[in-house]
Design an enzyme around this catalytic site. Structure first.
Site, mmCIF file in Angstrom:
data_model
loop_
_atom_site.group_PDB
_atom_site.id
_atom_site.type_symbol
_atom_site.label_atom_id
_atom_site.label_comp_id
_atom_site.label_asym_id
_atom_site.label_seq_id
_atom_site.Cartn_x
_atom_site.Cartn_y
_atom_site.Cartn_z
ATOM 1 N N THR A 1 0.482 -0.853 0.034
ATOM 2 C CA THR A 1 0.129 -0.169 0.257
ATOM 3 C C THR A 1 0.775 1.226 -0.490
ATOM 4 O O THR A 1 1.663 1.400 0.632
ATOM 5 C CB THR A 1 -0.770 0.412 1.669
ATOM 6 O OG1 THR A 1 -1.491 -1.249 1.934
ATOM 7 C CG2 THR A 1 -1.644 1.065 1.627
ATOM 8 N N GLY B 1 -9.138 -4.322 1.968
ATOM 9 C CA GLY B 1 -8.117 -4.620 2.790
ATOM 10 C C GLY B 1 -8.378 -3.136 3.878
ATOM 11 O O GLY B 1 -10.012 -2.572 3.565
ATOM 12 N N THR C 1 0.475 -0.307 7.108
ATOM 13 C CA THR C 1 0.022 -0.683 5.727
ATOM 14 C C THR C 1 0.255 -2.529 6.184
ATOM 15 O O THR C 1 0.804 -2.386 7.311
ATOM 16 C CB THR C 1 1.259 -0.606 4.724
ATOM 17 O OG1 THR C 1 2.636 -1.121 5.997
ATOM 18 C CG2 THR C 1 1.862 0.694 4.496
ATOM 19 N N GLY C 2 0.091 -3.766 5.522
ATOM 20 C CA GLY C 2 0.593 -4.187 5.701
ATOM 21 C C GLY C 2 -1.287 -5.471 5.660
ATOM 22 O O GLY C 2 -2.042 -5.173 4.602
ATOM 23 N N GLY D 1 -3.955 -5.596 6.186
ATOM 24 C CA GLY D 1 -5.276 -4.864 6.458
ATOM 25 C C GLY D 1 -6.234 -5.997 7.490
ATOM 26 O O GLY D 1 -7.483 -5.049 7.755
#
Length: 348
Positions: free
Chosen positions: A162, A192, A213-214, A216
């Site tokens: 993201t 997400g 980020t990552g 979600g």
């Protein structure tokens, strides 16, 4: 501040803030550049497709002065979802549009359309399709049961999936902006945290702003971005607030658990970035008034779950095909994404 994938846009955001622009204007401009960057394979054109081979984009913006937001999800065929999200905020009484409704609105405002599936992603999806599906499943496509394919293809996200921008302007106004193509090989329609205000981002000029980020699914379950800002409202420093939100994640059981990076700033411009289950090299970009250019900083790593490394899934193997294809096309003078992208695949 932006996450690692914001490099191509944060300089423009910094220039605009230095010239006195509103935070939200500066962030939108920066995110648009990331969306257009062919070396970023998880945002905008060139992002990873879903299981059906369609690139679906999500984005959001939030104004910390008014607590108004705009967000869109599962948008296909439009190059700059962050600007569609901005116009949701500016033109509608709503906060979030998804799917066909979001795309109808995008056409009404004249949002720029274009092909999102780039060569490297097409090669990767085709390789996955041939490797992961049985002959009868390929013959029945697209009427194949996608449920098990979603799980088979999934490998944990690394927190480079993201782009998120946070900004504080000279008026003391905070804002947040996000954009993503989401999880590669996701179930069609999956959202997400990027378009979910309070999970993937939140801004309140009285206290602070946060974006994630990552994975979600984790921040949606914990309400992470809103929680960080609430912890600051309760009197915690920005660093303490992020740590408290990390502790919230310790309660997660079952479901999808992997990597999340939490980015936060407070109303005074102090900041904290923590990579939950992160790996060395997880970084972000920071600019302050007086800096000649944005500076790279390493995120602090906190390990909650020790067994979150990427598996050698069919998705990961397909991404390797994409890297090879991009390198070949580049060598031949093609227009595919960079052979050395800001890549969110298997680290093995």
């Amino acid at each position: 501040m932006s996450n690692n994938e914001g490099l191509s846009g944060i300089g423009a955001s910094a220039d605009l803030l230095a010239a006195g622009a509103l935070a939200l204007d500066a962030l939108e401009a920066g995110v648009r550049l990331v969306e257009a960057d062919p070396s970023v394979w998880t945002v905008g054109r060139g992002g990873w497709p879903n299981l059906l081979g369609t690139v679906e984009l999500d984005a959001s913006v939030m104004d910390g002065d008014t607590l108004r937001s705009g967000a869109v999800g599962a948008v296909a065929g439009f190059l700059h979802p962050v600007s569609i999200a901005r116009q949701v905020l500016e033109q509608l009484p709503h906060e979030l549009l998804v799917g066909e409704g979001a795309m109808r609105f995008a056409r009404e405002i004249g949002a720029e359309q274009g092909e999102l599936l780039a060569d490297h992603a097409r090669v990767a999806w085709s390789a996955w399709f041939q490797e992961a599906l049985r002959e009868d499943e390929r013959a029945a496509w697209p009427q194949t049961d996608l449920r098990k394919l979603c799980w088979q293809s999934m490998d944990p996200e690394i927190g480079k999936d993201t782009t998120v921008f946070l900004g504080l302007d000279g008026r003391g106004s905070l804002a947040a902006a996000t954009s993503t193509s989401g999880w590669g090989w996701k179930y069609p329609g999956r959202l997400g945290d990027s378009p979910v205000i309070g999970a993937g981002s939140y801004a309140d000029s009285r206290y602070g702003a946060c974006a994630c980020t990552g994975v979600g699914e984790m921040t949606i379950r914990c309400g992470t971005a809103r929680a960080v800002v609430l912890y600051m409202k309760m009197g915690l420093t920005v660093a303490q607030a992020v740590d408290a939100a990390v502790d919230d994640m310790r309660a997660l059981k079952g479901g999808l658990v992997g990597r999340v990076t939490i980015h936060a700033i407070d109303k005074a411009g102090e900041h904290a970035v923590v990579a939950v289950n992160g790996e060395p090299g997880n970084h972000y970009w920071l600019w302050r008034d007086g800096f000649a250019a944005p500076q790279r900083h390493e995120a602090r790593i906190v390990t909650l779950h020790p067994h979150t490394g990427s598996a050698a899934t069919t998705h990961a193997r397909a991404e390797r095909h994409a890297r090879a294809a991009a390198a070949a096309l580049t060598a031949l003078g093609g227009t595919a994404a960079s052979a050395d992208p800001q890549f969110s695949g298997d680290p093995e």
